[in-house]
Design a protein around this motif. Sequence first.
Motif, PDB file in Angstrom:
ATOM      1  N   TYR A  25       2.407 -10.588  -5.430  1.00 58.04           N
ATOM      2  CA  TYR A  25       3.580  -9.723  -5.586  1.00 58.04           C
ATOM      3  C   TYR A  25       4.630 -10.389  -6.474  1.00 58.04           C
ATOM      4  CZ  TYR A  25       7.731  -7.019  -4.238  1.00 58.04           C
ATOM      5  OH  TYR A  25       8.879  -6.254  -4.258  1.00 58.04           O
ATOM      6  N   THR A  28       3.601 -10.323 -10.192  1.00 54.68           N
ATOM      7  CA  THR A  28       3.800  -9.063 -10.903  1.00 54.68           C
ATOM      8  C   THR A  28       5.292  -8.759 -11.071  1.00 54.68           C
ATOM      9  OG1 THR A  28       3.466  -7.872  -8.810  1.00 54.68           O
ATOM     10  CG2 THR A  28       1.584  -8.064 -10.274  1.00 54.68           C
ATOM     11  N   ASN A 110       1.254   0.523  -6.698  1.00 55.46           N
ATOM     12  CA  ASN A 110       0.449   0.858  -5.520  1.00 55.46           C
ATOM     13  C   ASN A 110       0.479   2.361  -5.254  1.00 55.46           C
ATOM     14  OD1 ASN A 110      -0.193  -1.933  -4.873  1.00 55.46           O
ATOM     15  ND2 ASN A 110       1.955  -2.119  -4.290  1.00 55.46           N
ATOM     16  N   HIS A 113      -3.756   5.381  -7.205  1.00 60.59           N
ATOM     17  CA  HIS A 113      -4.971   5.679  -6.440  1.00 60.59           C
ATOM     18  C   HIS A 113      -4.696   6.589  -5.245  1.00 60.59           C
ATOM     19  CE1 HIS A 113      -3.064   2.288  -4.507  1.00 60.59           C
ATOM     20  NE2 HIS A 113      -3.838   2.404  -3.453  1.00 60.59           N
ATOM     21  N   THR A 137       2.098  -0.292 -13.975  1.00 63.97           N
ATOM     22  CA  THR A 137       1.375   0.173 -12.802  1.00 63.97           C
ATOM     23  C   THR A 137       0.728  -0.990 -12.068  1.00 63.97           C
ATOM     24  OG1 THR A 137      -0.679   0.529 -14.045  1.00 63.97           O
ATOM     25  CG2 THR A 137       0.855   2.378 -13.907  1.00 63.97           C
ATOM     26  N   LYS A 138       0.541  -0.788 -10.778  1.00 63.25           N
ATOM     27  CA  LYS A 138      -0.317  -1.669  -9.984  1.00 63.25           C
ATOM     28  C   LYS A 138      -1.127  -0.755  -9.084  1.00 63.25           C
ATOM     29  CE  LYS A 138      -0.293  -5.966  -7.351  1.00 63.25           C
ATOM     30  NZ  LYS A 138       0.551  -7.050  -6.780  1.00 63.25           N
ATOM     31  N   THR A 139      -2.448  -0.895  -9.150  1.00 62.82           N
ATOM     32  CA  THR A 139      -3.318   0.126  -8.570  1.00 62.82           C
ATOM     33  C   THR A 139      -4.483  -0.495  -7.831  1.00 62.82           C
ATOM     34  OG1 THR A 139      -2.783   1.514 -10.489  1.00 62.82           O
ATOM     35  CG2 THR A 139      -4.608   2.229  -9.094  1.00 62.82           C
ATOM     36  N   GLY A 140      -4.748   0.006  -6.627  1.00 64.25           N
ATOM     37  CA  GLY A 140      -5.914  -0.438  -5.887  1.00 64.25           C
ATOM     38  C   GLY A 140      -7.198   0.121  -6.477  1.00 64.25           C
ATOM     39  N   LYS A 170     -11.827  -0.242 -12.348  1.00 65.39           N
ATOM     40  CA  LYS A 170     -10.891  -0.691 -13.383  1.00 65.39           C
ATOM     41  C   LYS A 170     -11.067   0.122 -14.659  1.00 65.39           C
ATOM     42  CE  LYS A 170      -9.816  -4.685 -16.324  1.00 65.39           C
ATOM     43  NZ  LYS A 170     -10.155  -6.112 -16.618  1.00 65.39           N
ATOM     44  N   GLN A 190      -5.971  -8.765  -9.779  1.00 62.71           N
ATOM     45  CA  GLN A 190      -5.742  -9.579  -8.588  1.00 62.71           C
ATOM     46  C   GLN A 190      -6.838  -9.288  -7.577  1.00 62.71           C
ATOM     47  OE1 GLN A 190      -1.685  -8.371  -7.735  1.00 62.71           O
ATOM     48  NE2 GLN A 190      -0.860  -9.983  -9.036  1.00 62.71           N
ATOM     49  N   ARG A 196      -6.617  -5.262  -7.051  1.00 61.66           N
ATOM     50  CA  ARG A 196      -5.506  -4.501  -7.612  1.00 61.66           C
ATOM     51  C   ARG A 196      -5.325  -4.895  -9.071  1.00 61.66           C
ATOM     52  NH1 ARG A 196      -2.622  -1.876  -3.590  1.00 61.66           N
ATOM     53  NH2 ARG A 196      -3.030  -2.634  -1.477  1.00 61.66           N
TER      54      ARG A 196
END
Length: 204
Positions: A25, A28, A110, A113, A137-140, A170, A190, A196
């Motif tokens: 965290y 990022t 987050n 997704h 963006t940060k995405t699972g 991805k 990550q 993520r």
Amino acid sequence: MDNTVFWDRIAPKYATDPISDQAAYEATLGRMRHHLQPDHAVIEIGCGTGSTALSLAPGVKRYLGTDVSPGMIDIARGKVQDDVAQTLAFEVAAAADIPEGPVDAVLALNLLHLLPDLSQVLHNVWLALPPGGLLMTKTGLLKDGAWYLGLAIPVMQALGKAPYVRRMSKDELLTAIAEAGFAEVETILQDGIAPRLFAVHRKI
């Protein structure tokens, strides 16, 4: 279960849960601070209870956090202190409803997704940004995660323990963002049970 109802119900617990990977965290946050400038107007969609907004708002001209959940926004507003009150605001809004007005960067952390209307949201973000504007963006990446996630998530949803979740890899995520009209600036993958992807893109 309706997504708004789900997030309203879990908002108090969400606000007190510790960050699962504090180092990731912070990493990022550091990259976002690198890209954001003091004269930037920023919108964070799906801001939750506002923790990231509170960290980033002091470094920009204006920061607006939006979330579909009134419960999340109530908690976020309760965190605002006088030192950021002139810079930071929170509003209830769906992810696709990008507020009008000048904006230099849109953050979706987050979130992607969790969106049934992913393509529409990305298109609306593209419309809101000027040429060269940033999407962070940060995405699972559930499709790239542990095999059992594909079995566990439907069960959790049936029990009301999980919202809508999109299983993406991805490559699928980056393709969706590129098809919406964005060029990649940087990505950081990550690791985890569900990896993520932190990504910065620029509007073409």
